[in-house]
Every structure is written in C-alpha cells, then in structure tokens.
Design a protein around this motif. Structure first.
Motif, PDB file in Angstrom:
ATOM      1  N   TYR A  16       0.830  -1.209   0.000  1.00 52.39           N
ATOM      2  CA  TYR A  16       0.000   0.000   0.000  1.00 52.39           C
ATOM      3  C   TYR A  16       0.867   1.263   0.000  1.00 52.39           C
ATOM      4  CZ  TYR A  16      -3.077   3.632   1.808  1.00 52.39           C
ATOM      5  OH  TYR A  16      -3.767   4.803   1.990  1.00 52.39           O
ATOM      6  N   LEU A  17       1.840   1.312   0.890  1.00 53.58           N
ATOM      7  CA  LEU A  17       2.684   2.499   0.991  1.00 53.58           C
ATOM      8  C   LEU A  17       3.542   2.698  -0.253  1.00 53.58           C
ATOM      9  CD1 LEU A  17       3.820   2.252   4.732  1.00 53.58           C
ATOM     10  CD2 LEU A  17       2.218   3.896   3.730  1.00 53.58           C
ATOM     11  N   ALA A  18       3.943   1.602  -0.884  1.00 55.72           N
ATOM     12  CA  ALA A  18       4.740   1.722  -2.111  1.00 55.72           C
ATOM     13  C   ALA A  18       3.931   2.428  -3.193  1.00 55.72           C
ATOM     14  CB  ALA A  18       5.193   0.350  -2.586  1.00 55.72           C
ATOM     15  N   GLN A  19       2.653   2.086  -3.295  1.00 52.47           N
ATOM     16  CA  GLN A  19       1.804   2.744  -4.290  1.00 52.47           C
ATOM     17  C   GLN A  19       1.493   4.186  -3.890  1.00 52.47           C
ATOM     18  OE1 GLN A  19      -2.162   1.166  -4.716  1.00 52.47           O
ATOM     19  NE2 GLN A  19      -2.522   2.205  -6.660  1.00 52.47           N
ATOM     20  N   PHE A  20       1.115   4.378  -2.645  1.00 51.44           N
ATOM     21  CA  PHE A  20       0.731   5.693  -2.151  1.00 51.44           C
ATOM     22  C   PHE A  20       1.894   6.689  -2.239  1.00 51.44           C
ATOM     23  CE2 PHE A  20      -0.026   8.161   2.013  1.00 51.44           C
ATOM     24  CZ  PHE A  20      -0.685   9.184   1.356  1.00 51.44           C
ATOM     25  N   LEU A  21       3.039   6.302  -1.703  1.00 49.35           N
ATOM     26  CA  LEU A  21       4.161   7.232  -1.618  1.00 49.35           C
ATOM     27  C   LEU A  21       4.953   7.345  -2.915  1.00 49.35           C
ATOM     28  CD1 LEU A  21       5.397   6.390   1.994  1.00 49.35           C
ATOM     29  CD2 LEU A  21       3.982   8.316   1.250  1.00 49.35           C
ATOM     30  N   SER A  22       4.593   6.535  -3.917  1.00 47.24           N
ATOM     31  CA  SER A  22       5.216   6.669  -5.236  1.00 47.24           C
ATOM     32  C   SER A  22       4.499   7.695  -6.110  1.00 47.24           C
ATOM     33  CB  SER A  22       5.233   5.319  -5.967  1.00 47.24           C
ATOM     34  OG  SER A  22       6.082   4.405  -5.320  1.00 47.24           O
ATOM     35  N   ASP A  23       3.330   8.150  -5.656  1.00 48.17           N
ATOM     36  CA  ASP A  23       2.553   9.110  -6.423  1.00 48.17           C
ATOM     37  C   ASP A  23       3.247  10.474  -6.377  1.00 48.17           C
ATOM     38  OD1 ASP A  23       0.686  10.810  -7.538  1.00 48.17           O
ATOM     39  OD2 ASP A  23      -1.015  10.004  -6.428  1.00 48.17           O
ATOM     40  N   PRO A  24       3.673  11.020  -7.509  1.00 48.36           N
ATOM     41  CA  PRO A  24       4.351  12.323  -7.502  1.00 48.36           C
ATOM     42  C   PRO A  24       3.456  13.459  -7.034  1.00 48.36           C
ATOM     43  CG  PRO A  24       3.910  11.590  -9.755  1.00 48.36           C
ATOM     44  CD  PRO A  24       3.614  10.440  -8.863  1.00 48.36           C
ATOM     45  N   ARG A  25       2.146  13.264  -7.021  1.00 45.89           N
ATOM     46  CA  ARG A  25       1.247  14.264  -6.450  1.00 45.89           C
ATOM     47  C   ARG A  25       1.364  14.303  -4.925  1.00 45.89           C
ATOM     48  NH1 ARG A  25      -1.711  18.011  -9.676  1.00 45.89           N
ATOM     49  NH2 ARG A  25      -2.520  16.948 -11.522  1.00 45.89           N
ATOM     50  N   VAL A  26       1.692  13.171  -4.337  1.00 40.27           N
ATOM     51  CA  VAL A  26       1.754  13.068  -2.880  1.00 40.27           C
ATOM     52  C   VAL A  26       3.096  13.555  -2.354  1.00 40.27           C
ATOM     53  CG1 VAL A  26       1.713  11.451  -0.930  1.00 40.27           C
ATOM     54  CG2 VAL A  26       0.066  11.207  -2.801  1.00 40.27           C
ATOM     55  N   VAL A  27       4.173  13.152  -2.983  1.00 42.59           N
ATOM     56  CA  VAL A  27       5.527  13.550  -2.569  1.00 42.59           C
ATOM     57  C   VAL A  27       6.184  14.277  -3.730  1.00 42.59           C
ATOM     58  CG1 VAL A  27       7.750  12.803  -1.673  1.00 42.59           C
ATOM     59  CG2 VAL A  27       5.670  11.560  -1.030  1.00 42.59           C
ATOM     60  N   GLY A  58      -4.025  19.234  -4.602  1.00 42.63           N
ATOM     61  CA  GLY A  58      -3.367  18.531  -5.698  1.00 42.63           C
ATOM     62  C   GLY A  58      -2.996  17.115  -5.317  1.00 42.63           C
ATOM     63  N   ALA A  59      -2.736  16.896  -4.017  1.00 49.86           N
ATOM     64  CA  ALA A  59      -2.310  15.568  -3.558  1.00 49.86           C
ATOM     65  C   ALA A  59      -3.460  14.586  -3.424  1.00 49.86           C
ATOM     66  CB  ALA A  59      -1.593  15.699  -2.213  1.00 49.86           C
ATOM     67  N   THR A  60      -4.690  15.071  -3.435  1.00 52.42           N
ATOM     68  CA  THR A  60      -5.838  14.185  -3.250  1.00 52.42           C
ATOM     69  C   THR A  60      -6.777  14.230  -4.455  1.00 52.42           C
ATOM     70  OG1 THR A  60      -6.924  15.970  -1.993  1.00 52.42           O
ATOM     71  CG2 THR A  60      -5.760  14.271  -0.738  1.00 52.42           C
ATOM     72  N   THR A  61      -7.523  15.319  -4.577  1.00 52.22           N
ATOM     73  CA  THR A  61      -8.499  15.433  -5.665  1.00 52.22           C
ATOM     74  C   THR A  61      -7.835  15.302  -7.029  1.00 52.22           C
ATOM     75  OG1 THR A  61      -9.725  16.951  -4.241  1.00 52.22           O
ATOM     76  CG2 THR A  61     -10.396  16.821  -6.553  1.00 52.22           C
ATOM     77  N   ALA A  62      -6.748  16.050  -7.242  1.00 54.80           N
ATOM     78  CA  ALA A  62      -6.085  16.014  -8.551  1.00 54.80           C
ATOM     79  C   ALA A  62      -5.498  14.638  -8.837  1.00 54.80           C
ATOM     80  CB  ALA A  62      -4.996  17.078  -8.616  1.00 54.80           C
ATOM     81  N   SER A  63      -5.086  13.934  -7.798  1.00 55.07           N
ATOM     82  CA  SER A  63      -4.542  12.593  -8.000  1.00 55.07           C
ATOM     83  C   SER A  63      -5.614  11.624  -8.480  1.00 55.07           C
ATOM     84  CB  SER A  63      -3.911  12.081  -6.700  1.00 55.07           C
ATOM     85  OG  SER A  63      -3.318  10.821  -6.904  1.00 55.07           O
ATOM     86  N   VAL A  64      -6.852  11.807  -8.006  1.00 53.16           N
ATOM     87  CA  VAL A  64      -7.963  10.995  -8.504  1.00 53.16           C
ATOM     88  C   VAL A  64      -8.172  11.263  -9.994  1.00 53.16           C
ATOM     89  CG1 VAL A  64     -10.473  10.687  -8.425  1.00 53.16           C
ATOM     90  CG2 VAL A  64      -9.153  10.739  -6.309  1.00 53.16           C
ATOM     91  N   VAL A  65      -8.145  12.535 -10.375  1.00 58.43           N
ATOM     92  CA  VAL A  65      -8.299  12.897 -11.789  1.00 58.43           C
ATOM     93  C   VAL A  65      -7.176  12.275 -12.614  1.00 58.43           C
ATOM     94  CG1 VAL A  65      -8.411  14.805 -13.433  1.00 58.43           C
ATOM     95  CG2 VAL A  65      -9.493  15.031 -11.187  1.00 58.43           C
ATOM     96  N   ASP A  66      -5.946  12.292 -12.089  1.00 57.42           N
ATOM     97  CA  ASP A  66      -4.819  11.659 -12.782  1.00 57.42           C
ATOM     98  C   ASP A  66      -5.099  10.185 -13.063  1.00 57.42           C
ATOM     99  OD1 ASP A  66      -3.362  14.000 -12.640  1.00 57.42           O
ATOM    100  OD2 ASP A  66      -2.098  13.350 -10.968  1.00 57.42           O
ATOM    101  N   ASP A  67      -5.614   9.498 -12.054  1.00 59.17           N
ATOM    102  CA  ASP A  67      -5.839   8.056 -12.189  1.00 59.17           C
ATOM    103  C   ASP A  67      -6.940   7.771 -13.207  1.00 59.17           C
ATOM    104  OD1 ASP A  67      -4.684   5.679 -11.321  1.00 59.17           O
ATOM    105  OD2 ASP A  67      -6.304   5.266  -9.912  1.00 59.17           O
TER     106      ASP A  67
END
Length: 363
Positions: free
Chosen positions: A38-49, A148-157
């Motif tokens: 889970y953390l590998a996917q979450f923390l690999s998102d460039p929107r998050v970090v 950008g780290a939450t809503t925009a990441s959903v749009v990215d996906d």
C-alpha cells in the motif's frame, strides 16, 4: 499507447449513468506485507511527494519501505474491525446509501466506490462500470477540500485509465465541497449531537490532514479551503474566535508543514489551563486510521498527559443521515443535464394525471 479491446459496439443501446465515489485507500490487511504494498503505491505518487523522482524513490525503497510498514501495521491493527478497514467499511456503506438516496429522489444511477490506492482500484471499477453499460460517469472524490495531492490525483488516475480506453464515457468531476451549506450543516448537527451527550468543551479543535507548507506557496488552495470550512462551521455553531481553532495533523518527514500542528496545539492548550476539548476532523468524510488512532488515541493521550482533564472525539459524518443528504444533494447538482430520472410506469402516470385534474377542479 495501446488501447484495450472493447466489446462490440451495440447500436441503439440506452445511455446509462453511473457515479464513482473515490476515497484515498487502505491496505488489504493490518500486516507489514500489506502495508508495504500500500505504501509503495501511495508514496510513489508524484502528487503526494513532490521531491525529485530519482532521489525520492531511492529514499522510499532504500529506507522507508524497510522501516515504516511494521510500525504502520501496528497502528492499523489497533483500529481494524471484524468487517475490515474502517475507511473501506464506511466508504462502501456510503456508496450503497448514496445509490439508495438517489433512487428515492427518482434517479436511475449506478453508484460504485473505488480507492485511489489499494483496492478496489479506480481503473478496475471504471472497467466494471463500462462493462455494465455506463455511458456517463460522475467522479465524486470523498475530499471536501481540494488539494493537488488528493483530488487532482484521482483525476490523474481516471485520466490514466482513459488513455487506455477506446470508447470513453462522458466524464464529470466534483472538485470540492468545502463550503457547501448542507455539508456545513451536517458537521454542525454532528457537533451539537455530540455536545448534547458529552457536554460543551472549552475549545473545539478542528483538525485537518496536513500538507507541506510549500504547497500553499505553490498555489494549492487546500489551506484556504480548510480555514473556510472551519470558519463556516464555527459560525453555524455560534462560536467566537476564542472558542475554536483550526489545526493540521499527520506530518511526515522533517520539512515544515501547514501550521498550527494538532498535537502541539493540544499540549499547549492543556498547559494554558484548558481542561476540556473536543476534536472534530471535518476534512475526512469517513473515520479511518488518521481519526481513530492518531486523534482519538494518540492526541487524546497527549492532551491528558499534558494536564487536560476531558478529551472527546467527534466522529466523522460516516453514514449519518445529514451527511448522506449532503452527498446526495451534491451528486444531484453535478448530475444535472444527464437523463437520470426514472420514467414512471403507466399506473403512476395515470395517478399523476388524476391528481392534477383533482387539484384543478378544487381551484
């Protein structure tokens, strides 16, 4: 880029409308292995970090994913239920209720939920909706405040899924609802109900998920929207500026994050002689690790250890009727223009005609 093969196009098929309710995500189990995935996917998102990619991936895989999963697994285990992760349980219930509420309002809309990280994934759920014939899809992130780290990441996906999809449905997105009157009213109702049972505190602490401070300087509206939610909630409750405070929790790393921080604020309140506080987390649509463990357990211990005498946590809206009415109204507004209304049967139409005639005769 290669698109996936589609089922043969069916001429004359009726358009169908769906709603995809998206939350952040959760591990599949409270174990180090599940947390590592889970953390590998979450923390690999460039929107998050937002650290240069190669540097961050070296830190993530070389240090963080070797140490953090075991610690996080223990935290998740402390809030895990017989039904599973609280976030997943509540999100699934909200999606089912949302379909029911929309149905009661006369809308034929298929509602599904998905997680940005973990399962069920956004891509898999969109594929299922398309297989069921959905031609119009409203994407509703569970985040009241835009980031950008939450809503925009959903749009990215969703966009990544769209890149691989030949026959795209019509898509709409809800960006925010931080100042929606029904959302604010639902929060206020939950606070008043809590106070009726637990008594009114000296301070109401409104704790939002934190973000690095630099995101504010870079133009992210999240900080401002959290403050507006806090102000509107306080006004609805009739609180003075001295009776509430907006704080930010869940810091990660050594960089400066949005301030004031939740736990140090609670410690200072206790040191200043405040004996009774209540904490609400308005930015979370459903209770999860960050509310149940970080606030209701860790923050409680911090306040009481610092000299406070009474700490109460006000649950998220979860499946409350007021919260679900707010979500339903939000969905209705954003579905406008799409033919979602159920067509009444002949008996209903005749009853409506008879009623109209009766009203006309009485006039």
């Amino acid at each position: 880029m290669t698109t996936r093969p589609e089922a043969a196009y069916s001429h004359g098929s009726s358009p169908k409308t769906a709603l995809l309710y998206c939350n952040l995500g959760t591990p599949d189990a409270p174990t180090p292995a599940a947390l590592r995935r889970y953390l590998a996917q979450f923390l690999s998102d460039p929107r998050v970090v937002e650290i240069p990619r190669l540097i961050w991936l070296a830190i993530l895989h070389g240090i963080i994913l070797r140490v953090r999963p075991a610690k996080s697994a223990a935290k998740y285990a402390s809030v895990w239920t017989s039904e599973g992760s609280p976030l997943k349980v509540w999100t699934e219930k909200q999606a089912k209720l949302l379909q029911g509420y929309l149905g009661e309002r006369g809308h034929a809309v298929t509602v599904r939920y998905a997680m940005r990280y973990g399962s069920p994934s956004i891509a898999d759920t969109l594929n299922s909706l398309r297989a069921e014939g959905a031609t119009r899809i409203l994407v509703l992130p569970a985040y009241p405040q835009y980031s950008g780290a939450t809503t925009a990441s959903v749009v990215d996906d969703v966009a990544n899924w769209a890149l691989r999809t030949r026959h795209l449905p019509e898509l709409r997105f809800v960006n925010r609802y931080h100042d929606d009157p029904l959302y604010i009213a639902a929060l206020a109702e939950s606070v008043r109900a809590h106070w009726a049972v637990n008594g009114r505190p000296e301070r109401l602490v409104m704790s939002f998920h934190g973000m690095p401070a630099r995101t504010l300087a870079l133009g992210d509206p999240y900080h401002c929207e959290c403050l507006k939610t806090g102000r509107l909630l306080a006004e609805s409750l009739g609180l003075s500026k001295a009776e509430y405070i907006v704080t930010f929790q869940s810091r990660f790393g050594k960089a400066k994050w949005l301030e004031p921080y939740t736990e140090p604020t609670l410690k200072k309140l206790a040191a200043d002689g405040v004996k009774k506080v209540a904490v609400i987390c308005p930015g979370f649509s459903a209770d999860c690790l960050e509310t149940l463990e970080e606030i209701s357990m860790e923050a409680r211990e911090t306040f009481l250890h610092a000299g406070g005498e009474a700490f109460s946590y006000i649950p998220c809206l979860n499946d409350s009727p007021a919260g679900m009415r707010a979500l339903t109204a939000l969905a209705e507004r954003n579905l406008q223009g799409w033919p979602t209304q159920l067509k009444p049967d002949a008996a209903t139409l005749q009853m409506q005609r008879d009623l109209a005639l009766a009203i006309g005769a009485s006039d």
